[in-house]
Design a protein around this motif. Sequence first.
Motif, PDB file in Angstrom:
ATOM      1  N   LEU A 120     -33.242 -61.487  33.712  1.00 31.29           N
ATOM      2  CA  LEU A 120     -33.621 -60.574  32.631  1.00 31.29           C
ATOM      3  C   LEU A 120     -32.451 -60.304  31.698  1.00 31.29           C
ATOM      4  O   LEU A 120     -32.582 -60.374  30.470  1.00 31.29           O
ATOM      5  CB  LEU A 120     -34.144 -59.262  33.223  1.00 31.29           C
ATOM      6  N   GLU A 121     -31.286 -60.010  32.247  1.00 30.96           N
ATOM      7  CA  GLU A 121     -30.130 -59.707  31.415  1.00 30.96           C
ATOM      8  C   GLU A 121     -29.753 -60.905  30.549  1.00 30.96           C
ATOM      9  O   GLU A 121     -29.399 -60.752  29.379  1.00 30.96           O
ATOM     10  CB  GLU A 121     -28.947 -59.293  32.289  1.00 30.96           C
ATOM     11  N   SER A 122     -29.839 -62.109  31.118  1.00 30.69           N
ATOM     12  CA  SER A 122     -29.508 -63.314  30.354  1.00 30.69           C
ATOM     13  C   SER A 122     -30.491 -63.530  29.219  1.00 30.69           C
ATOM     14  O   SER A 122     -30.118 -63.933  28.116  1.00 30.69           O
ATOM     15  CB  SER A 122     -29.498 -64.537  31.275  1.00 30.69           C
ATOM     16  N   ARG A 123     -31.770 -63.270  29.489  1.00 30.01           N
ATOM     17  CA  ARG A 123     -32.775 -63.409  28.438  1.00 30.01           C
ATOM     18  C   ARG A 123     -32.471 -62.482  27.264  1.00 30.01           C
ATOM     19  O   ARG A 123     -32.505 -62.881  26.103  1.00 30.01           O
ATOM     20  CB  ARG A 123     -34.164 -63.061  28.985  1.00 30.01           C
ATOM     21  N   VAL A 124     -32.182 -61.230  27.589  1.00 29.33           N
ATOM     22  CA  VAL A 124     -31.928 -60.242  26.545  1.00 29.33           C
ATOM     23  C   VAL A 124     -30.672 -60.605  25.764  1.00 29.33           C
ATOM     24  O   VAL A 124     -30.665 -60.606  24.522  1.00 29.33           O
ATOM     25  CB  VAL A 124     -31.800 -58.830  27.169  1.00 29.33           C
ATOM     26  N   ALA A 125     -29.597 -60.935  26.468  1.00 30.38           N
ATOM     27  CA  ALA A 125     -28.336 -61.250  25.806  1.00 30.38           C
ATOM     28  C   ALA A 125     -28.468 -62.485  24.923  1.00 30.38           C
ATOM     29  O   ALA A 125     -27.988 -62.511  23.783  1.00 30.38           O
ATOM     30  CB  ALA A 125     -27.238 -61.456  26.852  1.00 30.38           C
ATOM     31  N   LEU A 126     -29.121 -63.513  25.434  1.00 31.47           N
ATOM     32  CA  LEU A 126     -29.264 -64.758  24.679  1.00 31.47           C
ATOM     33  C   LEU A 126     -30.110 -64.547  23.431  1.00 31.47           C
ATOM     34  O   LEU A 126     -29.823 -65.099  22.361  1.00 31.47           O
ATOM     35  CB  LEU A 126     -29.880 -65.833  25.573  1.00 31.47           C
ATOM     36  N   THR A 127     -31.133 -63.748  23.533  1.00 31.83           N
ATOM     37  CA  THR A 127     -31.985 -63.477  22.381  1.00 31.83           C
ATOM     38  C   THR A 127     -31.239 -62.661  21.331  1.00 31.83           C
ATOM     39  O   THR A 127     -31.356 -62.920  20.126  1.00 31.83           O
ATOM     40  CB  THR A 127     -33.259 -62.731  22.813  1.00 31.83           C
TER      41      THR A 127
END
Length: 414
Positions: A120-127
């Motif tokens: 989840l954190e990676s998704r948010v950061a990448l977006t």
Amino acid sequence: MTVEVDAAVAQAFRDEWGQVVATLIRITGDWDLAEECAQDAFAQAVRNWPRDGVPRRPGAWLTTVARNRATDRLRRDAVGAAKLREVAAMPPEPYTEDDSGVPDDRLRLMFTCCHPALALESRVALTLRTLAGLTTAEIARAFLVGEQTMAKRLVRAKQKIRHAGIPYRVPAAHLLPERTPAVLGVLYLLFNEGYSATAGADLVRRGLTGEAIRLARVLAELMPDEPEAVGLLALMLLQDARRAARLDPAGELVTLSEQDRSRWDAAEIDEGLALLDGALRRGNAGQYQVQAAIAACHAKAEDAADTDWAQIAALYGWLARFVPSPVVELNRAVAVGMAAGPAAGLDLVDALGATGALTGYHLLPATRADLLRRLDRAAEAAVAYREALDLAATEAERRYLGRRLAEVTAGSTP
């Protein structure tokens, strides 16, 4: 560069960055290449537009330049031969047709980027990095980690996408719910960066808050039965309602307790309260609804003295169940300090400081300084204000802390 062209490039970056990058990712499958080629396209706009004029369709111009740059890069790479054919066949307009049912281009791209195969954190950061255009440093500060740490996380996320062959594709409507929490997280952090910038000359970045509210409204209309989507919109509106009172005419920071509440936006407050009430009636509260309830306590208070700090402290305790974050605990300590007195709040702040969880976070010493000031412990407050000054990254906050430091060192309090 003329002022007009400068403004046009800045506007194009805000409007087109995510779409240009997303188009190249879809075609090339290479996130780094897409970002680099998009950067090159904007750099070329800075060089060419003053001479040639701003194109009638800046997004199409930028996409074409970025596509050509990707073609050149892939041509030099033997393993990119197959992708080269795909890039050459790319339509001049970004492809947006899909069966997601999401009516907004940028929101569709966010759902696309928030792939459930990533943490989840990676998704948010990448977006945030790829589509919202936030810098790695800004994202790192939002997650309370170092810039190098965040850079490594972003690299790992891109590597996982590449190695696992995760497709960059707009999800069908029935797949949206599994991606919704990440999209909510993106919009929340995008709004926060606009509401209280992590660095720079401006405390408020109105373009970011406005775009976050717009997208949250689209999402809430798309998912009226998702209480957290509605709760997030309510939170944004209740926070944004204070924007006119947060800075004085000279651009200086005005704290919540000192704000002229007659300048708060009553229409936004009314809408936010109504949305929150509807979301809470569904009986499925989450972190955004609880944060909106905290904002509602402030919005309903006629003045600072009328604020129900005991209720706010209890709500922060409830929020900690959803978000076990040291920042939440710091905010709870502030509320306890207002409800039960500064000594009680200081005990919580010192306990939190001893954990080291907020080392380098300027609001920890700033909060401690304020509690010490209220306890008439001026010398200790001055030390804490100096520490906060060393850590604060926005000019407005630095000036505010400097004024407080001057007050305690002069032996006076407001």
